[in-house]
Design a protein around this motif. Structure first.
Motif, PDB file in Angstrom:
ATOM      1  N   LEU A   1      -6.337   0.039  -7.552  1.00  0.00           N
ATOM      2  CA  LEU A   1      -5.195  -0.579  -6.883  1.00  0.00           C
ATOM      3  C   LEU A   1      -5.587  -1.991  -6.482  1.00  0.00           C
ATOM      4  O   LEU A   1      -6.513  -2.184  -5.692  1.00  0.00           O
ATOM      5  CB  LEU A   1      -4.795   0.222  -5.639  1.00  0.00           C
ATOM      6  N   GLU A   2      -4.902  -2.979  -7.028  1.00  0.00           N
ATOM      7  CA  GLU A   2      -5.173  -4.382  -6.702  1.00  0.00           C
ATOM      8  C   GLU A   2      -4.275  -4.806  -5.547  1.00  0.00           C
ATOM      9  O   GLU A   2      -3.052  -4.711  -5.638  1.00  0.00           O
ATOM     10  CB  GLU A   2      -4.916  -5.272  -7.914  1.00  0.00           C
ATOM     11  N   LEU A   3      -4.880  -5.300  -4.463  1.00  0.00           N
ATOM     12  CA  LEU A   3      -4.141  -5.725  -3.282  1.00  0.00           C
ATOM     13  C   LEU A   3      -4.010  -7.236  -3.257  1.00  0.00           C
ATOM     14  O   LEU A   3      -4.942  -7.949  -3.621  1.00  0.00           O
ATOM     15  CB  LEU A   3      -4.854  -5.254  -2.019  1.00  0.00           C
TER      16      LEU A   3
ATOM     17  N   TYR B   1       3.107  -7.636   1.442  1.00  0.00           N
ATOM     18  CA  TYR B   1       1.790  -7.146   1.065  1.00  0.00           C
ATOM     19  C   TYR B   1       1.969  -6.315  -0.195  1.00  0.00           C
ATOM     20  O   TYR B   1       2.778  -5.393  -0.222  1.00  0.00           O
ATOM     21  CB  TYR B   1       1.203  -6.314   2.211  1.00  0.00           C
ATOM     22  N   THR B   2       1.240  -6.664  -1.245  1.00  0.00           N
ATOM     23  CA  THR B   2       1.481  -6.049  -2.544  1.00  0.00           C
ATOM     24  C   THR B   2       0.338  -5.142  -2.983  1.00  0.00           C
ATOM     25  O   THR B   2      -0.811  -5.301  -2.561  1.00  0.00           O
ATOM     26  CB  THR B   2       1.709  -7.122  -3.631  1.00  0.00           C
ATOM     27  N   VAL B   3       0.727  -4.210  -3.836  1.00  0.00           N
ATOM     28  CA  VAL B   3      -0.233  -3.318  -4.496  1.00  0.00           C
ATOM     29  C   VAL B   3       0.150  -3.264  -5.968  1.00  0.00           C
ATOM     30  O   VAL B   3       1.306  -2.981  -6.304  1.00  0.00           O
ATOM     31  CB  VAL B   3      -0.189  -1.882  -3.932  1.00  0.00           C
ATOM     32  N   LYS B   4      -0.810  -3.540  -6.825  1.00  0.00           N
ATOM     33  CA  LYS B   4      -0.586  -3.413  -8.266  1.00  0.00           C
ATOM     34  C   LYS B   4      -1.455  -2.258  -8.764  1.00  0.00           C
ATOM     35  O   LYS B   4      -2.681  -2.385  -8.853  1.00  0.00           O
ATOM     36  CB  LYS B   4      -0.947  -4.696  -8.997  1.00  0.00           C
TER      37      LYS B   4
ATOM     38  N   ARG C   1       4.316  -4.289  -9.443  1.00  0.00           N
ATOM     39  CA  ARG C   1       3.713  -4.194  -8.113  1.00  0.00           C
ATOM     40  C   ARG C   1       4.676  -3.497  -7.159  1.00  0.00           C
ATOM     41  O   ARG C   1       5.882  -3.503  -7.353  1.00  0.00           O
ATOM     42  CB  ARG C   1       3.437  -5.591  -7.546  1.00  0.00           C
TER      43      ARG C   1
ATOM     44  N   SER D   1      -5.030   6.408  -3.498  1.00  0.00           N
ATOM     45  CA  SER D   1      -6.413   6.089  -3.886  1.00  0.00           C
ATOM     46  C   SER D   1      -7.263   7.335  -3.963  1.00  0.00           C
ATOM     47  O   SER D   1      -6.880   8.404  -3.624  1.00  0.00           O
ATOM     48  CB  SER D   1      -7.030   5.094  -2.918  1.00  0.00           C
TER      49      SER D   1
ATOM     50  N   ARG E   1       1.840  -0.651   3.396  1.00  0.00           N
ATOM     51  CA  ARG E   1       0.947  -0.789   2.242  1.00  0.00           C
ATOM     52  C   ARG E   1      -0.300   0.071   2.433  1.00  0.00           C
ATOM     53  O   ARG E   1      -0.751   0.738   1.502  1.00  0.00           O
ATOM     54  CB  ARG E   1       0.548  -2.243   2.012  1.00  0.00           C
ATOM     55  N   THR E   2      -0.839   0.079   3.636  1.00  0.00           N
ATOM     56  CA  THR E   2      -2.019   0.886   3.921  1.00  0.00           C
ATOM     57  C   THR E   2      -1.733   2.368   3.675  1.00  0.00           C
ATOM     58  O   THR E   2      -2.547   3.076   3.075  1.00  0.00           O
ATOM     59  CB  THR E   2      -2.490   0.660   5.368  1.00  0.00           C
TER      60      THR E   2
ATOM     61  N   VAL F   1      -1.679   2.942  -0.056  1.00  0.00           N
ATOM     62  CA  VAL F   1      -3.042   2.921  -0.614  1.00  0.00           C
ATOM     63  C   VAL F   1      -3.778   4.216  -0.281  1.00  0.00           C
ATOM     64  O   VAL F   1      -4.448   4.793  -1.151  1.00  0.00           O
ATOM     65  CB  VAL F   1      -3.821   1.692  -0.105  1.00  0.00           C
TER      66      VAL F   1
END
Length: 84
Positions: free
Chosen positions: A3-5, A16-19, A67, A84, A76-77, A80
């Motif tokens: 997961l790219e933050l 706040y992004t997550v890819k 994303r 994850s 976002r947290t 993740v």
């Protein structure tokens, strides 16, 4: 799954992004779809997002440009931690 933050802006607001880095080739003949599962989890957890995506300002979350975009860092947290 990696997961790219990162961060970005939508109509001037910080998001706040997550890819998710999904290696579709390694999935073989699996019928599961991680992206679809993530979107459904966001809908169940945060509520629906507009159909027109980031073209509607000030929404809690969006799925756009490969994303997930979250207005609140805590959302976002939570995402993740779940994926994850």
């Amino acid at each position: 799954m990696e997961l790219e933050l990162s961060q970005g802006r939508v109509y001037g607001s910080r998001y706040y992004t997550v890819k998710p880095v999904i290696n579709w080739w390694d999935r073989g003949y699996s019928t599961s779809n991680p992206w679809r599962d993530m979107v459904q989890w966001c809908i169940d957890t945060f509520g629906p997002t507009p159909i027109d995506g980031v073209f509607t300002p000030s929404k809690q979350w969006y799925a756009n440009d490969s994303r997930f975009w979250f207005l609140n860092e805590s959302d976002r947290t939570m995402f993740v931690l779940r994926w994850s």
